[in-house]
Design an enzyme around this catalytic site. Structure first.
Site, PDB file in Angstrom:
ATOM      1  N   ARG A 127      -8.648  -6.510 -11.465  1.00 26.72           N
ATOM      2  CA  ARG A 127      -8.646  -7.015 -12.838  1.00 26.72           C
ATOM      3  C   ARG A 127      -7.384  -6.527 -13.539  1.00 26.72           C
ATOM      4  NH1 ARG A 127     -12.142  -9.604 -11.006  1.00 26.72           N
ATOM      5  NH2 ARG A 127     -14.237  -9.993 -11.784  1.00 26.72           N
TER       6      ARG A 127
ATOM      7  N   GLN B 257      -0.015  -1.793 -28.676  1.00 28.30           N
ATOM      8  CA  GLN B 257       0.758  -0.559 -28.451  1.00 28.30           C
ATOM      9  C   GLN B 257       1.740  -0.275 -29.581  1.00 28.30           C
ATOM     10  OE1 GLN B 257       1.653  -0.332 -23.819  1.00 28.30           O
ATOM     11  NE2 GLN B 257       1.300  -2.423 -24.452  1.00 28.30           N
ATOM     12  N   ARG B 258       2.066  -1.296 -30.356  1.00 31.17           N
ATOM     13  CA  ARG B 258       2.992  -1.079 -31.483  1.00 31.17           C
ATOM     14  C   ARG B 258       2.258  -0.978 -32.813  1.00 31.17           C
ATOM     15  NH1 ARG B 258       7.446  -5.328 -30.121  1.00 31.17           N
ATOM     16  NH2 ARG B 258       6.900  -6.147 -32.149  1.00 31.17           N
TER      17      ARG B 258
ATOM     18  N   MET C 140       3.961  -1.830 -22.075  1.00 29.79           N
ATOM     19  CA  MET C 140       5.255  -2.286 -22.597  1.00 29.79           C
ATOM     20  C   MET C 140       6.384  -1.328 -22.219  1.00 29.79           C
ATOM     21  SD  MET C 140       4.779  -3.851 -26.377  1.00 29.79           S
ATOM     22  CE  MET C 140       4.386  -5.568 -26.631  1.00 29.79           C
ATOM     23  N   GLY C 141       7.573  -1.648 -22.654  1.00 30.44           N
ATOM     24  CA  GLY C 141       8.720  -0.779 -22.358  1.00 30.44           C
ATOM     25  C   GLY C 141       9.959  -1.565 -21.998  1.00 30.44           C
ATOM     26  N   HIS C 142       9.815  -2.894 -22.021  1.00 31.56           N
ATOM     27  CA  HIS C 142      10.936  -3.791 -21.716  1.00 31.56           C
ATOM     28  C   HIS C 142      11.487  -3.469 -20.330  1.00 31.56           C
ATOM     29  CE1 HIS C 142      13.571  -6.940 -22.753  1.00 31.56           C
ATOM     30  NE2 HIS C 142      14.646  -6.213 -22.966  1.00 31.56           N
TER      31      HIS C 142
ATOM     32  N   ASN D 217      17.974  -0.485 -29.521  1.00 28.86           N
ATOM     33  CA  ASN D 217      19.249  -0.769 -28.864  1.00 28.86           C
ATOM     34  C   ASN D 217      20.116  -1.847 -29.514  1.00 28.86           C
ATOM     35  OD1 ASN D 217      19.998   0.766 -26.552  1.00 28.86           O
ATOM     36  ND2 ASN D 217      17.962   0.288 -25.760  1.00 28.86           N
TER      37      ASN D 217
ATOM     38  N   GLU E 188       5.822  -3.515 -17.815  1.00 24.55           N
ATOM     39  CA  GLU E 188       6.015  -4.972 -17.914  1.00 24.55           C
ATOM     40  C   GLU E 188       7.293  -5.409 -17.195  1.00 24.55           C
ATOM     41  OE1 GLU E 188       6.392  -6.138 -22.030  1.00 24.55           O
ATOM     42  OE2 GLU E 188       7.960  -4.663 -22.419  1.00 24.55           O
TER      43      GLU E 188
ATOM     44  N   ASP F  56       9.897   2.107 -26.783  1.00 28.81           N
ATOM     45  CA  ASP F  56      10.348   2.178 -25.391  1.00 28.81           C
ATOM     46  C   ASP F  56      11.035   3.507 -25.063  1.00 28.81           C
ATOM     47  OD1 ASP F  56       9.511  -0.440 -25.445  1.00 28.81           O
ATOM     48  OD2 ASP F  56      11.515  -1.288 -25.579  1.00 28.81           O
TER      49      ASP F  56
HETATM   50  O1  F6P Z   1      11.174  -3.022 -27.689  1.00 27.91           O
HETATM   51  C1  F6P Z   1       9.843  -2.889 -28.049  1.00 27.91           C
HETATM   52  C2  F6P Z   1       9.006  -3.903 -27.355  1.00 27.91           C
HETATM   53  O2  F6P Z   1       7.669  -3.736 -27.759  1.00 27.91           O
HETATM   54  C3  F6P Z   1       9.114  -3.910 -25.837  1.00 27.91           C
HETATM   55  O3  F6P Z   1       8.377  -2.879 -25.248  1.00 27.91           O
HETATM   56  C4  F6P Z   1       8.628  -5.294 -25.517  1.00 27.91           C
HETATM   57  O4  F6P Z   1       9.163  -5.758 -24.314  1.00 27.91           O
HETATM   58  C5  F6P Z   1       9.172  -6.114 -26.668  1.00 27.91           C
HETATM   59  O5  F6P Z   1       9.390  -5.209 -27.729  1.00 27.91           O
HETATM   60  C6  F6P Z   1       8.250  -7.196 -27.152  1.00 27.91           C
HETATM   61  O6  F6P Z   1       8.940  -7.916 -28.105  1.00 27.91           O
HETATM   62  P1  F6P Z   1       8.291  -8.971 -29.097  1.00 27.91           P
HETATM   63  O7  F6P Z   1       7.522  -8.205 -30.134  1.00 27.91           O
HETATM   64  O8  F6P Z   1       9.464  -9.675 -29.674  1.00 27.91           O
HETATM   65  O9  F6P Z   1       7.380  -9.838 -28.296  1.00 27.91           O
END
Ligand code: F6P
Length: 356
Positions: A274, A282-283, A177-179, A111, A230, A135
Protein backbone atom coordinates in the site's frame (compact mmCIF):
# COMPACT_ATOMS: atom_id res chain seq x y z
CA UNK A 1 14.32 53.20 7.96
CA UNK A 2 12.09 51.67 5.29
CA UNK A 3 12.07 47.89 4.89
CA UNK A 4 10.35 45.62 2.38
CA UNK A 5 9.61 41.99 3.15
CA UNK A 6 8.37 39.08 1.10
CA UNK A 7 7.90 35.32 1.35
CA UNK A 8 8.53 33.40 -1.86
CA UNK A 9 8.25 29.82 -3.13
CA UNK A 10 6.48 26.93 -1.39
CA UNK A 11 5.31 27.91 2.08
CA UNK A 12 6.44 26.25 5.30
CA UNK A 13 5.48 26.32 8.94
CA UNK A 14 7.66 29.08 10.37
CA UNK A 15 7.55 31.86 7.79
CA UNK A 16 5.41 33.94 10.14
CA UNK A 17 7.71 33.20 13.07
CA UNK A 18 10.67 34.48 11.03
CA UNK A 19 8.87 37.66 9.96
CA UNK A 20 7.88 38.19 13.58
CA UNK A 21 11.56 37.92 14.57
CA UNK A 22 12.59 40.44 11.92
CA UNK A 23 9.70 42.81 12.64
CA UNK A 24 9.89 42.81 16.43
CA UNK A 25 13.67 43.26 16.45
CA UNK A 26 13.50 46.07 13.87
CA UNK A 27 10.84 47.93 15.86
CA UNK A 28 13.12 47.68 18.90
CA UNK A 29 16.20 48.81 16.95
CA UNK A 30 14.73 51.75 15.03
CA UNK A 31 12.43 54.54 16.24
CA UNK A 32 11.57 55.70 12.77
CA UNK A 33 10.58 52.54 10.95
CA UNK A 34 8.19 51.57 8.19
CA UNK A 35 7.80 47.99 6.98
CA UNK A 36 6.07 47.07 3.73
CA UNK A 37 4.92 43.53 3.08
CA UNK A 38 4.82 42.46 -0.58
CA UNK A 39 1.92 40.18 -1.40
CA UNK A 40 2.39 36.69 -2.87
CA UNK A 41 6.16 36.70 -3.12
CA UNK A 42 8.02 38.42 -5.94
CA UNK A 43 4.65 38.96 -7.63
CA UNK A 44 3.97 41.76 -5.13
CA UNK A 45 7.35 43.36 -5.74
CA UNK A 46 6.98 43.15 -9.52
CA UNK A 47 3.44 44.53 -9.64
CA UNK A 48 3.72 46.89 -6.68
CA UNK A 49 1.17 45.02 -4.56
CA UNK A 50 2.00 45.60 -0.92
CA UNK A 51 0.65 46.85 2.39
CA UNK A 52 2.19 48.46 5.41
CA UNK A 53 2.94 46.17 8.33
CA UNK A 54 2.43 47.66 11.78
CA UNK A 55 4.05 46.48 14.99
CA UNK A 56 0.79 44.72 15.88
CA UNK A 57 0.93 42.65 12.66
CA UNK A 58 3.88 40.77 14.12
CA UNK A 59 2.01 39.74 17.27
CA UNK A 60 0.18 36.45 17.65
CA UNK A 61 1.78 34.81 14.59
CA UNK A 62 4.64 32.83 16.16
CA UNK A 63 2.77 29.54 16.05
CA UNK A 64 0.67 30.14 12.94
CA UNK A 65 1.65 28.17 9.82
CA UNK A 66 1.58 29.55 6.28
CA UNK A 67 2.45 33.18 5.62
CA UNK A 68 0.51 36.34 6.40
CA UNK A 69 1.88 37.82 3.16
CA UNK A 70 0.93 34.98 0.83
CA UNK A 71 3.45 33.39 -1.48
CA UNK A 72 3.89 32.22 -5.05
CA UNK A 73 6.45 30.50 -7.19
CA UNK A 74 8.32 32.77 -9.60
CA UNK A 75 10.88 30.41 -11.19
CA UNK A 76 14.31 32.00 -11.52
CA UNK A 77 14.59 31.07 -15.19
CA UNK A 78 11.46 33.16 -15.89
CA UNK A 79 12.59 36.18 -13.92
CA UNK A 80 14.58 37.65 -16.82
CA UNK A 81 11.72 36.98 -19.26
CA UNK A 82 9.20 39.75 -19.88
CA UNK A 83 5.62 39.07 -18.69
CA UNK A 84 2.68 38.69 -21.11
CA UNK A 85 2.44 42.50 -21.39
CA UNK A 86 6.13 42.94 -22.12
CA UNK A 87 7.01 44.09 -18.59
CA UNK A 88 10.67 43.61 -17.61
CA UNK A 89 10.29 41.95 -14.20
CA UNK A 90 13.73 42.82 -12.87
CA UNK A 91 13.31 46.49 -13.80
CA UNK A 92 9.81 46.44 -12.32
CA UNK A 93 11.13 45.10 -8.99
CA UNK A 94 13.85 47.74 -8.91
CA UNK A 95 11.27 50.40 -9.69
CA UNK A 96 8.99 49.31 -6.82
CA UNK A 97 11.95 49.22 -4.43
CA UNK A 98 13.03 52.73 -5.43
CA UNK A 99 9.53 54.18 -5.53
CA UNK A 100 9.01 53.04 -1.93
CA UNK A 101 12.49 54.40 -1.06
CA UNK A 102 13.37 51.13 0.65
CA UNK A 103 16.59 50.77 2.59
CA UNK A 104 16.49 46.97 2.42
CA UNK A 105 14.44 44.07 1.13
CA UNK A 106 14.16 40.95 3.31
CA UNK A 107 13.49 37.78 1.31
CA UNK A 108 12.32 34.60 3.02
CA UNK A 109 12.86 31.91 0.45
CA UNK A 110 14.41 28.68 -0.72
CA UNK A 111 16.79 27.92 -3.56
CA UNK A 112 15.10 29.66 -6.48
CA UNK A 113 13.91 32.63 -4.43
CA UNK A 114 17.37 33.29 -3.01
CA UNK A 115 18.84 33.11 -6.50
CA UNK A 116 16.52 35.97 -7.41
CA UNK A 117 17.47 37.73 -4.16
CA UNK A 118 21.12 37.46 -5.23
CA UNK A 119 20.27 38.84 -8.66
CA UNK A 120 18.55 41.84 -7.06
CA UNK A 121 21.54 42.34 -4.79
CA UNK A 122 23.83 42.32 -7.83
CA UNK A 123 21.50 44.83 -9.46
CA UNK A 124 22.25 47.21 -6.62
CA UNK A 125 19.41 46.63 -4.14
CA UNK A 126 20.10 46.06 -0.45
CA UNK A 127 18.90 42.53 0.23
CA UNK A 128 18.97 40.13 3.20
CA UNK A 129 17.96 36.48 2.77
CA UNK A 130 16.44 34.07 5.30
CA UNK A 131 16.73 30.33 4.48
CA UNK A 132 13.28 28.79 4.21
CA UNK A 133 12.33 25.32 3.02
CA UNK A 134 11.01 22.07 4.38
CA UNK A 135 13.58 20.35 2.12
CA UNK A 136 16.63 21.70 4.04
CA UNK A 137 18.48 21.62 0.73
CA UNK A 138 20.01 25.08 0.89
CA UNK A 139 23.76 25.18 0.66
CA UNK A 140 25.56 27.27 3.31
CA UNK A 141 23.28 26.60 6.27
CA UNK A 142 23.13 23.53 8.49
CA UNK A 143 19.39 23.99 8.81
CA UNK A 144 16.52 25.80 7.14
CA UNK A 145 13.38 26.73 9.03
CA UNK A 146 10.41 24.49 8.20
CA UNK A 147 12.41 21.29 7.95
CA UNK A 148 11.81 19.97 11.45
CA UNK A 149 8.08 20.76 11.36
CA UNK A 150 7.71 18.86 8.09
CA UNK A 151 9.81 15.95 9.35
CA UNK A 152 7.55 15.82 12.39
CA UNK A 153 4.46 15.39 10.22
CA UNK A 154 6.13 12.82 7.96
CA UNK A 155 7.24 10.90 11.05
CA UNK A 156 3.71 10.92 12.45
CA UNK A 157 2.51 9.50 9.13
CA UNK A 158 5.03 6.64 9.40
CA UNK A 159 4.05 6.08 13.06
CA UNK A 160 0.40 5.73 12.06
CA UNK A 161 1.25 3.40 9.20
CA UNK A 162 3.31 1.17 11.50
CA UNK A 163 0.36 -0.16 13.46
CA UNK A 164 -1.82 -0.90 10.46
CA UNK A 165 1.10 -2.39 8.50
CA UNK A 166 1.86 -4.76 11.37
CA UNK A 167 -1.78 -5.81 11.75
CA UNK A 168 -2.16 -6.65 8.05
CA UNK A 169 1.32 -8.04 7.32
CA UNK A 170 1.69 -5.62 4.45
CA UNK A 171 4.45 -3.61 2.91
CA UNK A 172 3.75 0.09 3.24
CA UNK A 173 5.41 2.82 1.24
CA UNK A 174 5.29 6.34 2.68
CA UNK A 175 6.27 8.97 0.14
CA UNK A 176 7.98 11.98 1.60
CA UNK A 177 8.56 15.41 0.09
CA UNK A 178 11.98 16.95 -0.43
CA UNK A 179 12.10 17.58 -4.17
CA UNK A 180 15.49 16.33 -5.43
CA UNK A 181 17.01 15.87 -1.97
CA UNK A 182 16.56 13.03 0.54
CA UNK A 183 17.15 14.81 3.85
CA UNK A 184 13.49 14.87 4.88
CA UNK A 185 13.06 11.20 4.04
CA UNK A 186 16.26 10.25 5.83
CA UNK A 187 15.20 12.06 9.03
CA UNK A 188 11.57 10.95 8.97
CA UNK A 189 12.61 7.42 8.03
CA UNK A 190 15.02 7.22 10.95
CA UNK A 191 12.59 8.87 13.37
CA UNK A 192 9.72 6.62 12.27
CA UNK A 193 11.75 3.41 12.32
CA UNK A 194 11.47 2.68 8.59
CA UNK A 195 13.05 -0.58 7.44
CA UNK A 196 14.03 0.73 4.03
CA UNK A 197 14.83 4.34 3.12
CA UNK A 198 15.10 5.33 -0.53
CA UNK A 199 16.57 8.72 -1.37
CA UNK A 200 17.63 10.37 -4.64
CA UNK A 201 21.29 10.45 -3.60
CA UNK A 202 21.45 6.62 -3.39
CA UNK A 203 19.83 5.04 -6.46
CA UNK A 204 18.05 1.84 -5.46
CA UNK A 205 18.16 -1.69 -6.88
CA UNK A 206 14.73 -3.28 -6.78
CA UNK A 207 16.26 -6.66 -5.90
CA UNK A 208 17.99 -5.19 -2.86
CA UNK A 209 14.67 -3.69 -1.70
CA UNK A 210 12.82 -6.99 -2.19
CA UNK A 211 15.59 -9.00 -0.52
CA UNK A 212 15.31 -6.84 2.56
CA UNK A 213 11.54 -7.37 2.67
CA UNK A 214 11.90 -11.15 2.23
CA UNK A 215 14.67 -11.33 4.82
CA UNK A 216 12.42 -9.56 7.35
CA UNK A 217 9.50 -11.81 6.41
CA UNK A 218 11.60 -14.94 7.01
CA UNK A 219 12.65 -13.58 10.40
CA UNK A 220 8.99 -13.24 11.38
CA UNK A 221 8.50 -9.52 10.65
CA UNK A 222 5.74 -9.88 8.11
CA UNK A 223 5.43 -6.18 7.44
CA UNK A 224 7.92 -3.62 6.17
CA UNK A 225 7.87 0.15 6.04
CA UNK A 226 9.60 1.88 3.15
CA UNK A 227 10.19 5.63 3.42
CA UNK A 228 10.57 6.87 -0.14
CA UNK A 229 11.67 10.33 -1.17
CA UNK A 230 9.49 11.81 -3.90
CA UNK A 231 12.71 12.18 -5.92
CA UNK A 232 13.99 8.63 -5.32
CA UNK A 233 15.36 6.96 -8.41
CA UNK A 234 16.18 3.39 -9.41
CA UNK A 235 19.73 2.47 -10.38
CA UNK A 236 18.63 1.84 -13.99
CA UNK A 237 16.91 5.21 -14.22
CA UNK A 238 19.91 6.96 -12.72
CA UNK A 239 21.88 5.83 -15.78
CA UNK A 240 19.49 7.59 -18.18
CA UNK A 241 20.30 11.02 -19.50
CA UNK A 242 18.41 13.86 -17.80
CA UNK A 243 16.33 14.27 -20.96
CA UNK A 244 15.42 10.57 -21.20
CA UNK A 245 14.55 10.39 -17.50
CA UNK A 246 12.31 13.44 -17.79
CA UNK A 247 10.57 11.80 -20.76
CA UNK A 248 10.15 8.59 -18.77
CA UNK A 249 8.49 10.55 -15.94
CA UNK A 250 6.10 12.21 -18.38
CA UNK A 251 5.21 8.90 -20.04
CA UNK A 252 4.95 6.66 -16.98
CA UNK A 253 1.55 5.32 -15.98
CA UNK A 254 2.12 5.82 -12.27
CA UNK A 255 1.29 9.06 -10.44
CA UNK A 256 4.62 9.01 -8.57
CA UNK A 257 7.75 7.01 -7.83
CA UNK A 258 6.04 5.18 -4.94
CA UNK A 259 3.32 3.63 -7.07
CA UNK A 260 5.88 2.34 -9.55
CA UNK A 261 7.91 0.89 -6.69
CA UNK A 262 4.78 -0.70 -5.18
CA UNK A 263 4.00 -2.48 -8.47
CA UNK A 264 7.56 -3.77 -8.74
CA UNK A 265 7.65 -5.00 -5.12
CA UNK A 266 4.31 -6.79 -5.50
CA UNK A 267 5.46 -8.42 -8.76
CA UNK A 268 8.64 -9.72 -7.17
CA UNK A 269 7.44 -10.71 -3.67
CA UNK A 270 3.70 -11.28 -4.00
CA UNK A 271 3.23 -9.39 -0.71
CA UNK A 272 0.44 -6.81 -0.54
CA UNK A 273 1.76 -3.27 -0.88
CA UNK A 274 0.00 0.00 0.00
CA UNK A 275 1.13 3.55 -0.70
CA UNK A 276 0.58 6.59 1.51
CA UNK A 277 1.40 10.09 0.31
CA UNK A 278 1.08 12.71 3.07
CA UNK A 279 1.87 15.37 0.42
CA UNK A 280 1.25 18.97 1.36
CA UNK A 281 0.17 18.11 4.90
CA UNK A 282 3.95 18.13 5.46
CA UNK A 283 3.99 21.88 4.86
CA UNK A 284 0.90 22.61 6.95
CA UNK A 285 -0.04 23.32 10.54
CA UNK A 286 1.99 24.92 13.32
CA UNK A 287 5.77 25.00 13.49
CA UNK A 288 7.42 22.71 16.03
CA UNK A 289 9.33 24.45 18.86
CA UNK A 290 12.70 23.88 17.14
CA UNK A 291 11.53 25.81 14.09
CA UNK A 292 9.98 28.57 16.19
CA UNK A 293 13.31 29.11 17.92
CA UNK A 294 15.38 28.86 14.73
CA UNK A 295 13.04 31.16 12.83
CA UNK A 296 13.08 33.70 15.65
CA UNK A 297 16.86 33.66 15.80
CA UNK A 298 17.15 34.01 12.01
CA UNK A 299 14.68 36.90 12.08
CA UNK A 300 16.51 38.78 14.84
CA UNK A 301 19.91 38.27 13.21
CA UNK A 302 18.48 39.49 9.88
CA UNK A 303 17.37 42.69 11.67
CA UNK A 304 20.86 43.08 13.13
CA UNK A 305 22.41 42.74 9.65
CA UNK A 306 20.10 45.54 8.50
CA UNK A 307 21.21 47.69 11.43
CA UNK A 308 24.86 47.07 10.56
CA UNK A 309 24.12 47.64 6.84
CA UNK A 310 25.62 44.24 6.02
CA UNK A 311 23.54 43.70 2.92
CA UNK A 312 23.86 40.99 0.27
CA UNK A 313 23.91 38.25 2.93
CA UNK A 314 21.78 35.35 4.08
CA UNK A 315 21.48 34.39 7.73
CA UNK A 316 22.55 30.78 8.24
CA UNK A 317 23.00 28.23 11.01
CA UNK A 318 26.50 26.86 11.58
CA UNK A 319 26.61 24.53 14.57
CA UNK A 320 24.73 26.47 17.23
CA UNK A 321 25.51 29.91 15.86
CA UNK A 322 23.60 32.09 13.46
CA UNK A 323 26.09 33.55 11.01
CA UNK A 324 25.93 35.52 7.78
CA UNK A 325 26.96 34.16 4.41
CA UNK A 326 27.10 36.12 1.12
CA UNK A 327 24.10 35.45 -1.12
CA UNK A 328 26.46 35.11 -4.07
CA UNK A 329 28.18 32.18 -2.34
CA UNK A 330 25.00 30.18 -1.83
CA UNK A 331 22.87 31.10 -4.85
CA UNK A 332 22.06 28.10 -7.00
CA UNK A 333 23.90 25.58 -4.83
CA UNK A 334 22.14 22.54 -3.46
CA UNK A 335 22.86 20.73 -0.19
CA UNK A 336 22.34 16.99 -0.58
CA UNK A 337 22.81 13.82 1.48
CA UNK A 338 26.34 12.44 1.24
CA UNK A 339 25.98 8.67 0.60
CA UNK A 340 29.10 8.06 2.74
CA UNK A 341 28.12 10.36 5.59
CA UNK A 342 28.14 9.29 9.22
CA UNK A 343 24.36 9.32 9.50
CA UNK A 344 23.97 6.94 6.53
CA UNK A 345 26.58 4.59 7.99
CA UNK A 346 24.78 4.67 11.36
CA UNK A 347 21.46 3.88 9.70
CA UNK A 348 23.02 0.98 7.80
CA UNK A 349 24.53 -0.44 10.99
CA UNK A 350 21.04 -0.38 12.43
CA UNK A 351 19.95 -2.66 9.60
CA UNK A 352 18.18 -0.08 7.46
CA UNK A 353 18.45 -0.78 3.75
CA UNK A 354 18.96 2.04 1.27
CA UNK A 355 18.41 -0.32 -1.63
CA UNK A 356 22.05 -0.08 -2.72
O1 F6P B 1 10.25 22.82 -1.85
C1 F6P B 1 9.23 22.45 -0.98
C2 F6P B 1 8.35 21.44 -1.62
O2 F6P B 1 7.33 21.10 -0.71
C3 F6P B 1 9.04 20.19 -2.14
O3 F6P B 1 9.35 19.29 -1.11
C4 F6P B 1 8.04 19.69 -3.13
O4 F6P B 1 8.65 18.94 -4.14
C5 F6P B 1 7.48 20.97 -3.72
O5 F6P B 1 7.72 21.98 -2.77
C6 F6P B 1 6.01 20.93 -4.02
O6 F6P B 1 5.70 22.11 -4.66
P1 F6P B 1 4.23 22.65 -4.91
O7 F6P B 1 3.69 23.14 -3.59
O8 F6P B 1 4.42 23.76 -5.88
O9 F6P B 1 3.41 21.51 -5.42
Amino acid sequence: MRIGMLTSGGDCQSLNATMRGVGKALFNLFDDLEIFGFEDGYHGLIYSEYHKLERSDFSGILNIGGTILGTSRTPFKQIREADENGLDKVEAMKHTYRQLRLDCLVVLGGNGSLKTANLLSQEGLNVIGCPKTIDNDLWGTDMTFGFHSAVNIATEAIDCIHTTAASHSRVFIVEIMGHKVGLMTLYAGLAGGADIILIPEIPYHIDAVCNKISERYKRGSKFSIIAVAEGAISYEDSKLTKKDYKKKLVDRKYPSVSYELAAKVFDKTGIEVRVTVPGHTQRGGSPVPYDRVLATRFGVEAAKLIQKKEFGNMVALKGNDVIKIPLKDIAGKLKTVEPDSQIIKEAKLLGISFGD
